[in-house]
Design a protein around this motif. Structure first.
Motif, PDB file in Angstrom:
ATOM      1  N   LEU A 174       0.808  -1.216   0.000  1.00 19.65           N
ATOM      2  CA  LEU A 174       0.000   0.000   0.000  1.00 19.65           C
ATOM      3  C   LEU A 174       0.847   1.275   0.000  1.00 19.65           C
ATOM      4  N   PRO A 175       1.887   1.393   0.865  1.00 19.57           N
ATOM      5  CA  PRO A 175       2.693   2.629   0.825  1.00 19.57           C
ATOM      6  C   PRO A 175       3.324   2.889  -0.549  1.00 19.57           C
ATOM      7  N   THR A 176       3.836   1.837  -1.204  1.00 22.15           N
ATOM      8  CA  THR A 176       4.441   2.001  -2.525  1.00 22.15           C
ATOM      9  C   THR A 176       3.408   2.438  -3.552  1.00 22.15           C
ATOM     10  N   ALA A 177       2.256   1.770  -3.536  1.00 23.04           N
ATOM     11  CA  ALA A 177       1.197   2.105  -4.491  1.00 23.04           C
ATOM     12  C   ALA A 177       0.677   3.520  -4.262  1.00 23.04           C
ATOM     13  N   ARG A 178       0.620   3.935  -3.009  1.00 24.04           N
ATOM     14  CA  ARG A 178       0.155   5.301  -2.718  1.00 24.04           C
ATOM     15  C   ARG A 178       1.143   6.334  -3.242  1.00 24.04           C
ATOM     16  N   ARG A 179       2.434   6.063  -3.061  1.00 21.55           N
ATOM     17  CA  ARG A 179       3.443   7.012  -3.557  1.00 21.55           C
ATOM     18  C   ARG A 179       3.336   7.172  -5.069  1.00 21.55           C
ATOM     19  N   VAL A 180       3.175   6.064  -5.774  1.00 20.61           N
ATOM     20  CA  VAL A 180       3.060   6.126  -7.232  1.00 20.61           C
ATOM     21  C   VAL A 180       1.777   6.846  -7.642  1.00 20.61           C
ATOM     22  N   SER A 181       0.675   6.507  -6.986  1.00 21.46           N
ATOM     23  CA  SER A 181      -0.601   7.136  -7.338  1.00 21.46           C
ATOM     24  C   SER A 181      -0.560   8.642  -7.073  1.00 21.46           C
ATOM     25  N   GLU A 182       0.127   9.049  -6.009  1.00 22.41           N
ATOM     26  CA  GLU A 182       0.229  10.482  -5.718  1.00 22.41           C
ATOM     27  C   GLU A 182       1.123  11.194  -6.730  1.00 22.41           C
ATOM     28  N   ARG A 183       2.159  10.503  -7.219  1.00 16.05           N
ATOM     29  CA  ARG A 183       2.977  11.086  -8.284  1.00 16.05           C
ATOM     30  C   ARG A 183       2.146  11.274  -9.552  1.00 16.05           C
ATOM     31  N   ILE A 184       1.352  10.246  -9.879  1.00 17.73           N
ATOM     32  CA  ILE A 184       0.487  10.353 -11.058  1.00 17.73           C
ATOM     33  C   ILE A 184      -0.481  11.519 -10.892  1.00 17.73           C
ATOM     34  N   TRP A 185      -1.114  11.587  -9.743  1.00 16.25           N
ATOM     35  CA  TRP A 185      -2.085  12.653  -9.453  1.00 16.25           C
ATOM     36  C   TRP A 185      -1.459  14.030  -9.621  1.00 16.25           C
ATOM     37  N   LEU A 186      -0.233  14.201  -9.066  1.00 14.69           N
ATOM     38  CA  LEU A 186       0.436  15.498  -9.151  1.00 14.69           C
ATOM     39  C   LEU A 186       0.897  15.798 -10.573  1.00 14.69           C
ATOM     40  N   ASN A 187       1.538  14.828 -11.233  1.00  8.83           N
ATOM     41  CA  ASN A 187       2.061  15.068 -12.580  1.00  8.83           C
ATOM     42  C   ASN A 187       0.947  15.335 -13.582  1.00  8.83           C
ATOM     43  N   CYS A 188      -0.194  14.698 -13.386  1.00 10.75           N
ATOM     44  CA  CYS A 188      -1.312  14.942 -14.302  1.00 10.75           C
ATOM     45  C   CYS A 188      -1.874  16.351 -14.137  1.00 10.75           C
ATOM     46  N   ARG A 189      -1.808  16.886 -12.948  1.00  7.39           N
ATOM     47  CA  ARG A 189      -2.258  18.272 -12.744  1.00  7.39           C
ATOM     48  C   ARG A 189      -1.390  19.252 -13.541  1.00  7.39           C
ATOM     49  N   LEU A 190      -0.132  18.863 -13.780  1.00  8.78           N
ATOM     50  CA  LEU A 190       0.788  19.739 -14.504  1.00  8.78           C
ATOM     51  C   LEU A 190       0.648  19.616 -16.014  1.00  8.78           C
ATOM     52  N   VAL A 191      -0.136  18.623 -16.473  1.00 11.76           N
ATOM     53  CA  VAL A 191      -0.286  18.368 -17.911  1.00 11.76           C
ATOM     54  C   VAL A 191      -0.848  19.582 -18.636  1.00 11.76           C
ATOM     55  N   ALA A 192      -1.750  20.322 -18.005  1.00 10.31           N
ATOM     56  CA  ALA A 192      -2.401  21.466 -18.657  1.00 10.31           C
ATOM     57  C   ALA A 192      -1.384  22.485 -19.166  1.00 10.31           C
ATOM     58  N   ARG A 193      -0.203  22.520 -18.541  1.00 12.16           N
ATOM     59  CA  ARG A 193       0.819  23.475 -18.985  1.00 12.16           C
ATOM     60  C   ARG A 193       1.350  23.133 -20.372  1.00 12.16           C
ATOM     61  N   GLY A 194       1.209  21.864 -20.783  1.00 12.02           N
ATOM     62  CA  GLY A 194       1.717  21.445 -22.081  1.00 12.02           C
ATOM     63  C   GLY A 194       0.699  21.527 -23.197  1.00 12.02           C
ATOM     64  N   THR A 195      -0.504  21.973 -22.895  1.00 12.95           N
ATOM     65  CA  THR A 195      -1.532  22.091 -23.931  1.00 12.95           C
ATOM     66  C   THR A 195      -1.432  23.445 -24.625  1.00 12.95           C
ATOM     67  N   ASP A 196      -2.108  23.549 -25.753  1.00 15.10           N
ATOM     68  CA  ASP A 196      -2.039  24.780 -26.559  1.00 15.10           C
ATOM     69  C   ASP A 196      -3.092  25.809 -26.150  1.00 15.10           C
ATOM     70  N   ARG A 197      -3.987  25.435 -25.292  1.00 18.28           N
ATOM     71  CA  ARG A 197      -5.092  26.328 -24.924  1.00 18.28           C
ATOM     72  C   ARG A 197      -5.057  26.640 -23.432  1.00 18.28           C
ATOM     73  N   GLY A 198      -5.421  27.863 -23.085  1.00 19.25           N
ATOM     74  CA  GLY A 198      -5.600  28.207 -21.691  1.00 19.25           C
ATOM     75  C   GLY A 198      -6.968  27.755 -21.207  1.00 19.25           C
TER      76      GLY A 198
END
Length: 249
Positions: A174-198
């Protein structure tokens, strides 16, 4: 012997044809040497040279054409295999390959095989409706890259639906899976910066389920899907998981 053939097929086509031609010349000359030494010893040297020249003229173009066709077939087979196991848009595994790989992990493990994450892009339909499907596809690609950058090398990441992704984490607690899931959650929030639209937001909801001893893959996936639903119902943009002893109805 297999390793020798593998090394041979990794060479450039012209080098493969050259090796085949050299083998043909050596074989032809050895046969010429054998027969002519017995019957026509006075013409041996000349005939060995002529045999080598004729063999080169015949063997090299023939072997080059044959090997080029073989290389084409091998390349097409590799492309078909990749197409059968890969999502064409994101480059992640597809649902079929994910299911097979996850089942293999469960089959080879006596205890808990690891964890499953279901990841769903929040309000993805609104992105398509407001910004167009091309931008929606770009978001899918960027989210896939964020997932790929977040998981471990041994993890099995796939796109299993329109905007839904799944990750099987072999041997994860569980601790390992949580760390990975939290990385995914955080990195996906940053995805909007790579799009062409605001104005695009790229949050995700994640359901995390731990595999239990003797639990089938179908039951594990249903549990992860139920947790994903709970994450969405609770307001999205979050990770919901079971405790090691908890069973989701």
């Amino acid at each position: 012997m297999r390793a020798l053939f593998d090394r041979f097929y990794k060479l450039r086509l012209w080098a493969q044809a050259l090796i085949v031609t050299a083998f043909a010349v050596a074989s032809a000359d050895l046969l010429t040497l054998f027969f002519y030494a017995i019957f026509f010893s006075d013409r041996l040297a000349l005939d060995i040279v002529l045999t080598a020249i004729i063999t080169v003229l015949v063997a090299y173009p023939t072997s080059y054409v044959f090997l080029s066709k073989t290389a084409t077939v091998a390349r097409l087979a590799a492309e078909l295999d990749k197409a059968a196991t890969t999502d064409f848009l994101t480059g992640l595994r597809n649902r079929r390959d994910f299911m097979q790989a996850a089942q293999d992990e469960i089959d080879r493990t006596d205890g808990s095989a690891g964890a499953v994450l279901f990841v769903d892009i929040d309000h993805f339909k609104q992105i398509n409706d407001q910004f167009g499907h091309a931008e929606g596809d770009r978001v899918l690609v960027l989210v896939a890259e964020a997932i790929r950058a977040s998981v471990r090398e041994t993890d099995i990441a796939a796109r299993v639906g329109g905007e839904e992704f799944a990750i099987f984490m072999p041997g994860a607690d569980l601790p390992t899976a949580r760390r990975v899931s939290e990385r995914i959650w955080l990195n996906c929030r940053l995805v909007a910066r790579g799009t062409d639209r605001g104005g695009i937001t790229t949050t995700v909801s994640i359901g995390l389920s731990l595999h239990r001893v003797s639990q089938s893959l179908d039951d594990l996936l249903k549990e992860a899907d139920s947790l994903l639903y709970k994450a969405k119902k609770a307001g999205r943009d979050r990770v919901v998981h079971t405790l090691p002893h908890e069973v989701v109805a």
